[in-house]
Design an enzyme around this catalytic site. Structure first.
Site, mmCIF file in Angstrom:
data_model
loop_
_atom_site.group_PDB
_atom_site.id
_atom_site.type_symbol
_atom_site.label_atom_id
_atom_site.label_comp_id
_atom_site.label_asym_id
_atom_site.label_seq_id
_atom_site.Cartn_x
_atom_site.Cartn_y
_atom_site.Cartn_z
ATOM 1 N N LYS A 172 0.868 -1.186 0.000
ATOM 2 C CA LYS A 172 0.000 0.000 0.000
ATOM 3 C C LYS A 172 0.898 1.227 0.000
ATOM 4 O O LYS A 172 1.791 1.353 0.838
ATOM 5 C CB LYS A 172 -0.872 -0.004 1.255
ATOM 6 C CG LYS A 172 -1.662 1.279 1.468
ATOM 7 C CD LYS A 172 -2.592 1.147 2.654
ATOM 8 C CE LYS A 172 -3.321 2.450 2.933
ATOM 9 N NZ LYS A 172 -4.344 2.304 3.967
HETATM 10 C C1 R5P Z 1 -1.984 4.511 7.718
HETATM 11 O O1 R5P Z 1 -0.995 4.145 8.251
HETATM 12 C C2 R5P Z 1 -3.227 3.739 7.878
HETATM 13 O O2 R5P Z 1 -3.158 2.467 7.338
HETATM 14 C C3 R5P Z 1 -4.372 4.477 7.359
HETATM 15 O O3 R5P Z 1 -5.525 3.907 7.794
HETATM 16 C C4 R5P Z 1 -4.503 4.538 5.889
HETATM 17 O O4 R5P Z 1 -3.277 4.561 5.214
HETATM 18 C C5 R5P Z 1 -5.217 5.750 5.600
HETATM 19 O O5 R5P Z 1 -6.016 5.660 4.498
HETATM 20 P P1 R5P Z 1 -6.436 7.056 3.905
HETATM 21 O O6 R5P Z 1 -5.164 7.807 3.668
HETATM 22 O O7 R5P Z 1 -7.127 6.721 2.628
HETATM 23 O O8 R5P Z 1 -7.328 7.720 4.899
#
Ligand code: R5P
Length: 262
Positions: A172
């Protein structure tokens, strides 16, 4: 690849499209009651029918999610610091037996490349990959880079490739200029985080660009659950990811769904 790992991956990354819409709601592990997730159950329940996978911590899974759901779980198993301290000092915070008990379809941790505690987070990725390979559970590495480093193709590409080298089955990362260079050099599926909330149209465009540049989909949080209409937004994201809908069409879908649900 081991049958169990491949089978779990195919429950998350849908074989028909080769794509995935993962919903990330694990933010509280270092941010506490994140905007939109204070009442996690109320936020989640209407979104779950549209999530291919749910990224969550074990505490919120046990307390806020009905065990009768059929959504695969990507369980966050790292943490150890809050937004108030040095974030990169993460360690494993969940026993692997507990991941099995929770029927996790995948396990995930953050790696902090270029940060103070880079070494321990990379070694922990190796440990999780060993455990995942032994038990047939895929591991997703979430790439973070040091505070002063740009989130660009050079540094995110470095972190993504390192994650794959050490054994991650999914990576990711963030979308950036020259994203194709990252997907070309990372031979495992890549999903993008959404990052901070941006206008719906821009988030849909980012998702469309990411899949066009080789991403397997999104692991999106704030741009869904902080949207003006989260249920309409996740459906619009699905149409971009699974059907290659152009961003303008997906945004129109978002507006139409939002209007019809009022
Ligand atoms: C980050 O370390 C976590 O995994 C977050 O939940 C995730 O990366 C955040 O997703 P977004 O940036 O789409 O809110």
């Amino acid at each position: 690849m081991d049958w169990g790992i491949q089978n779990r991956l195919s429950r998350m990354i849908k074989p028909k499209s080769g794509r995935i819409v993962m919903l990330a709601v694990d933010h509280g592990y270092f941010q506490g009651p994140t905007t939109g997730l204070q009442d996690l159950k109320s936020t989640l329940d209407p979104l779950l029918p549209y999530a291919d996978t749910l990224m969550i911590t074990r505490g919120m899974l046990r307390n806020c999610v009905d065990p009768n759901i059929d959504v695969p779980i990507m369980l966050r198993v790292s943490g150890g610091n809050s937004v108030l301290t040095e974030l990169s000092n993460e360690d494993l915070t969940c026993d692997m037996e507990d991941a099995i008990r929770l029927n996790a379809c995948g396990i995930t941790l953050s790696i902090f490349v270029g940060a103070e505690y880079e070494h321990q987070t990379l070694v922990n990725l190796g440990k999780l990959a060993d455990w995942g390979n032994k038990h047939g559970v895929p591991v997703m590495a979430v790439t973070a880079v040091g505070r002063d480093m740009a989130r660009d193709a050079r540094f995110l590409g470095l972190a993504s490739r390192m994650a794959a080298e050490i054994g991650a089955h999914i990576v990711k990362t963030y979308y950036c200029e020259d994203f194709k260079k990252i997907t070309a050099a990372t031979p495992v599926p890549i999903v993008i985080a959404g990052g901070k909330k941006i206008p719906e149209k821009d988030a849909l465009r980012m998702a469309a660009n990411a899949v066009a540049d080789g991403a397997a989909g999104v692991d999106m949080g704030r741009n869904i659950f902080q949207s003006g209409d989260p249920v309409a937004m996740i459906q619009a994201v699905r149409s971009v990811v699974h059907e290659n809908s152009p961003p303008d069409k997906a945004y129109q879908m978002y507006q139409d769904l939002s209007a019809s649900q009022k």
